[in-house]
Design a protein around this motif. Structure first.
Motif, PDB file in Angstrom:
ATOM      1  N   SER A  29     -23.283 -10.056  13.144  1.00 33.46           N
ATOM      2  CA  SER A  29     -24.479  -9.957  12.284  1.00 33.46           C
ATOM      3  C   SER A  29     -24.098  -9.742  10.809  1.00 33.46           C
ATOM      4  CB  SER A  29     -25.395  -9.070  12.684  1.00 33.46           C
ATOM      5  OG  SER A  29     -25.010  -7.564  12.381  1.00 33.46           O
ATOM      6  N   VAL A  30     -23.366  -9.196  10.679  1.00 33.93           N
ATOM      7  CA  VAL A  30     -22.875  -8.723   9.332  1.00 33.93           C
ATOM      8  C   VAL A  30     -22.160 -10.055   8.504  1.00 33.93           C
ATOM      9  CG1 VAL A  30     -21.677  -7.261   7.538  1.00 33.93           C
ATOM     10  CG2 VAL A  30     -23.095  -6.269   9.290  1.00 33.93           C
ATOM     11  N   THR A  31     -21.198 -10.539   9.093  1.00 29.51           N
ATOM     12  CA  THR A  31     -20.192 -11.397   8.840  1.00 29.51           C
ATOM     13  C   THR A  31     -20.680 -12.926   8.778  1.00 29.51           C
ATOM     14  OG1 THR A  31     -18.911 -11.552  10.834  1.00 29.51           O
ATOM     15  CG2 THR A  31     -18.142  -9.823   9.097  1.00 29.51           C
ATOM     16  N   VAL A  32     -21.553 -13.267   9.867  1.00 28.46           N
ATOM     17  CA  VAL A  32     -21.623 -14.508  10.129  1.00 28.46           C
ATOM     18  C   VAL A  32     -23.238 -15.160   9.867  1.00 28.46           C
ATOM     19  CG1 VAL A  32     -21.699 -16.614  11.956  1.00 28.46           C
ATOM     20  CG2 VAL A  32     -19.817 -14.887  11.681  1.00 28.46           C
ATOM     21  N   TRP A  33     -23.999 -14.247  10.512  1.00 29.70           N
ATOM     22  CA  TRP A  33     -25.344 -14.465  10.958  1.00 29.70           C
ATOM     23  C   TRP A  33     -26.204 -14.480   9.298  1.00 29.70           C
ATOM     24  CZ3 TRP A  33     -26.846 -11.120  15.445  1.00 29.70           C
ATOM     25  CH2 TRP A  33     -26.345 -11.864  16.531  1.00 29.70           C
ATOM     26  N   LEU A  44     -39.910 -10.737  15.606  1.00 24.50           N
ATOM     27  CA  LEU A  44     -38.848 -11.180  16.647  1.00 24.50           C
ATOM     28  C   LEU A  44     -38.729 -12.841  16.306  1.00 24.50           C
ATOM     29  CD1 LEU A  44     -39.380  -9.256  19.976  1.00 24.50           C
ATOM     30  CD2 LEU A  44     -37.530  -9.116  18.142  1.00 24.50           C
ATOM     31  N   THR A  45     -39.845 -13.591  16.201  1.00 31.62           N
ATOM     32  CA  THR A  45     -39.613 -15.004  16.062  1.00 31.62           C
ATOM     33  C   THR A  45     -38.936 -15.279  14.624  1.00 31.62           C
ATOM     34  OG1 THR A  45     -41.991 -15.150  15.287  1.00 31.62           O
ATOM     35  CG2 THR A  45     -41.613 -15.587  17.510  1.00 31.62           C
ATOM     36  N   ALA A  46     -39.346 -14.518  13.873  1.00 35.82           N
ATOM     37  CA  ALA A  46     -38.778 -14.744  12.167  1.00 35.82           C
ATOM     38  C   ALA A  46     -37.090 -14.686  12.293  1.00 35.82           C
ATOM     39  CB  ALA A  46     -39.309 -13.914  11.254  1.00 35.82           C
ATOM     40  N   VAL A  47     -36.400 -13.898  13.376  1.00 34.16           N
ATOM     41  CA  VAL A  47     -35.187 -13.550  13.494  1.00 34.16           C
ATOM     42  C   VAL A  47     -34.436 -14.842  13.828  1.00 34.16           C
ATOM     43  CG1 VAL A  47     -33.354 -12.204  14.491  1.00 34.16           C
ATOM     44  CG2 VAL A  47     -35.472 -11.055  13.990  1.00 34.16           C
ATOM     45  N   GLY A  48     -34.879 -15.664  14.580  1.00 34.05           N
ATOM     46  CA  GLY A  48     -34.381 -16.918  15.056  1.00 34.05           C
ATOM     47  C   GLY A  48     -33.519 -16.663  16.320  1.00 34.05           C
ATOM     48  N   TRP A  49     -32.938 -17.917  16.718  1.00 30.64           N
ATOM     49  CA  TRP A  49     -32.096 -17.839  18.020  1.00 30.64           C
ATOM     50  C   TRP A  49     -30.895 -17.241  18.109  1.00 30.64           C
ATOM     51  CZ3 TRP A  49     -27.537 -20.322  18.090  1.00 30.64           C
ATOM     52  CH2 TRP A  49     -27.244 -20.873  17.105  1.00 30.64           C
ATOM     53  N   LYS A  50     -30.286 -16.712  17.007  1.00 27.40           N
ATOM     54  CA  LYS A  50     -28.943 -16.418  17.056  1.00 27.40           C
ATOM     55  C   LYS A  50     -28.583 -14.984  18.002  1.00 27.40           C
ATOM     56  CE  LYS A  50     -27.602 -18.866  12.797  1.00 27.40           C
ATOM     57  NZ  LYS A  50     -27.257 -18.503  11.517  1.00 27.40           N
ATOM     58  N   PRO A  51     -29.568 -13.905  17.719  1.00 31.49           N
ATOM     59  CA  PRO A  51     -29.320 -12.852  18.593  1.00 31.49           C
ATOM     60  C   PRO A  51     -29.473 -13.274  19.937  1.00 31.49           C
ATOM     61  CG  PRO A  51     -30.859 -12.481  16.770  1.00 31.49           C
ATOM     62  CD  PRO A  51     -30.462 -13.681  16.565  1.00 31.49           C
TER      63      PRO A  51
END
Length: 149
Positions: free
Chosen positions: A27-31, A111-118
């Motif tokens: 989460s810190v390095t890529v997302w 939650l929908t604003a976070v996106g699909w990555k998690p």
């Protein structure tokens, strides 16, 4: 049944700390890299995102293993029944209330604003944990299961 019991222990309980640490780093390095995040890895931010209860879970597991080992077979059985049995009941209630409260406070729009990555990270973890846990349980620990009467 025994294979899937061990699969749960190996796949979920044992690797939860590893996956949590990897997701904190990811989460810190890529997302967040494209969202104005710093070019270097902020170790403090990884620590802030790492769920600290995992450390407590690990310490409690080590402590319980140590106590049961020191008590011997008969004492360990009594300890498991009398102490761990009560703690499992309390743990069940604590998890029930925790997830109930999480459900009450969930903001689905955020939650929908976070996106699909998690969701992708969780799915990848499941896709690795289930086959790995099954393999460990049915192949590596097969001798253990065959020895149970």
């Amino acid at each position: 049944m025994t294979t899937f019991t061990l699969m749960k222990v190996v796949g979920r309980d044992m690797f939860v700390g590893i996956w949590a640490f990897l997701v904190a780093i990811l989460s810190v390095t890529v997302w967040e890299k494209g969202k104005g995040a710093a070019e270097t890895i902020d170790k403090k931010e990884i620590w802030r995102r790492f769920p600290k209860f995992i450390i407590g879970f690990f310490v409690a597991s080590l402590f319980t293993t140590f106590v049961i080992t020191m008590l011997g077979t008969q004492g360990g059985a009594v300890y498991s029944k009398e102490v761990i049995g009560v703690l499992k009941t309390l743990r069940g209630w604590a998890f029930t209330w925790t997830f109930l409260c999480i459900g009450f406070t969930t903001r689905f729009r955020e939650l929908t604003a976070v996106g699909w990555k998690p969701l992708a990270a969780f799915t990848l973890g499941v896709l690795i944990n289930v086959p790995l846990g099954y393999w460990l349980s049915s192949s590596v620990f097969a001798g253990y299961w065959l020895g149970i009467k």
